[in-house]
Motif scaffolding. Structure first.
Motif, short mmCIF file in Angstrom:
data_model
loop_
_atom_site.label_atom_id
_atom_site.label_comp_id
_atom_site.label_asym_id
_atom_site.label_seq_id
_atom_site.Cartn_x
_atom_site.Cartn_y
_atom_site.Cartn_z
N UNK A 1 0.81 -1.37 -0.16
CA UNK A 1 0.10 0.11 -0.05
C UNK A 1 0.94 1.27 0.13
N UNK A 2 0.08 2.41 -0.69
CA UNK A 2 1.18 3.32 -0.70
C UNK A 2 0.19 4.70 -0.24
N UNK A 3 0.78 5.46 0.60
CA UNK A 3 0.17 6.52 1.12
C UNK A 3 -0.20 7.87 0.25
N UNK A 4 -1.32 7.93 -0.45
CA UNK A 4 -1.40 9.23 -1.09
C UNK A 4 -2.27 10.27 -0.61
N UNK A 5 -2.36 10.53 0.51
CA UNK A 5 -2.66 11.59 1.15
C UNK A 5 -1.82 12.87 1.47
N UNK A 6 -1.96 13.78 0.61
CA UNK A 6 -1.07 15.04 0.43
C UNK A 6 -0.76 15.56 1.89
N UNK A 7 -1.57 15.66 2.66
CA UNK A 7 -1.31 16.21 4.15
C UNK A 7 -0.62 15.30 4.86
N UNK A 8 -0.47 14.01 4.69
CA UNK A 8 0.21 13.02 5.53
C UNK A 8 1.63 13.09 5.61
N UNK A 9 2.34 12.79 6.87
CA UNK A 9 3.69 12.79 6.91
C UNK A 9 4.35 11.57 6.40
N UNK A 10 3.61 10.74 5.98
CA UNK A 10 4.31 9.56 5.00
C UNK A 10 3.59 9.64 3.57
N UNK A 11 3.32 10.72 2.97
CA UNK A 11 2.96 10.74 1.67
C UNK A 11 3.94 10.03 0.84
N UNK A 12 3.56 9.29 -0.05
CA UNK A 12 3.95 8.61 -1.17
C UNK A 12 4.99 7.44 -0.43
N UNK A 13 4.80 7.33 0.70
CA UNK A 13 5.69 6.14 1.61
C UNK A 13 4.83 4.86 1.26
N UNK A 14 5.46 3.74 1.32
CA UNK A 14 4.71 2.47 1.12
C UNK A 14 5.42 1.33 2.23
#
Length: 180
Positions: A85-98
């Motif tokens: 899974x890849x985090x696509x929430x732009x406001x997240x500290x882990x944006x684009x991390x998987x």
């Protein structure tokens, strides 16, 4: 059930807590009240099954845009998969991390995927089967995807790709660098 939050906030690995006796065991695999206690969305609009003939088959990386964003609850019921899974929430500290998690029929582990996460997996064995509970209906015009081999993401799949759909090879590459 035992809920373990991953490094991607809101994404959980969920393990069974079996009650065993001489017959085998009994375990709860889903409970809306327990999901709500962890602030997870327990809604189920669809249940899907995915079967893969060949080891190395790759499916993904898929997600849906608003107003059809979806959560997924995924379990492998036959064989094994490497689920990413890849985090696509732009406001997240882990944006684009998987993260990647091995889900197998033997470990009976499940993965809860929050809204606005891309999801995909690779079959680790022939004849693998995956069950999904999904919170929203499939909405083709809201579906999007990421390339499984996008260098920005740097996903390391455990096996060579043996099968993949044409759609999944044609998603555009990202142009945004991963934020550390």
């Amino acid at each position: 059930m035992k809920f373990t939050e991953t490094k991607l906030k809101g994404a959980y690995i969920i393990d069974l807590e079996p009650i065993q006796d001489h017959r085998g065991f009994f375990a709860r695999t889903f409970c809306a009240k327990e999901f709500e206690a962890y602030n997870l969305k327990p809604a189920v609009a669809q249940c899907n099954v995915s079967f893969n003939y060949k080891q190395g088959t790759l499916r993904g990386m898929h997600y849906q845009l608003s107003p059809a964003t979806e959560t997924k609850f995924i379990r492998c019921t036959q064989g094994g998969i490497y689920d990413v899974i890849v985090d696509l929430r732009p406001e997240s500290e882990t944006y684009l991390q998987h993260i990647g998690v091995e889900l197998t029929a033997e470990n009976r582990r499940a993965l809860y995927v929050p809204e606005m996460f891309a999801h995909g997996y690779q079959a680790l064995s022939d004849d693998s089967e995956v069950i999904y509970q999904v919170s929203e209906f499939y909405t083709p015009n809201r579906e999007r995807g990421l390339r499984y081999d996008d260098p920005v993401l740097g996903i390391e799949w455990p096996l060579p790709i043996s099968e993949i759909s044409e759609k999944d090879t044609n998603w555009s590459l990202l142009k945004t660098p991963v934020v550390s």
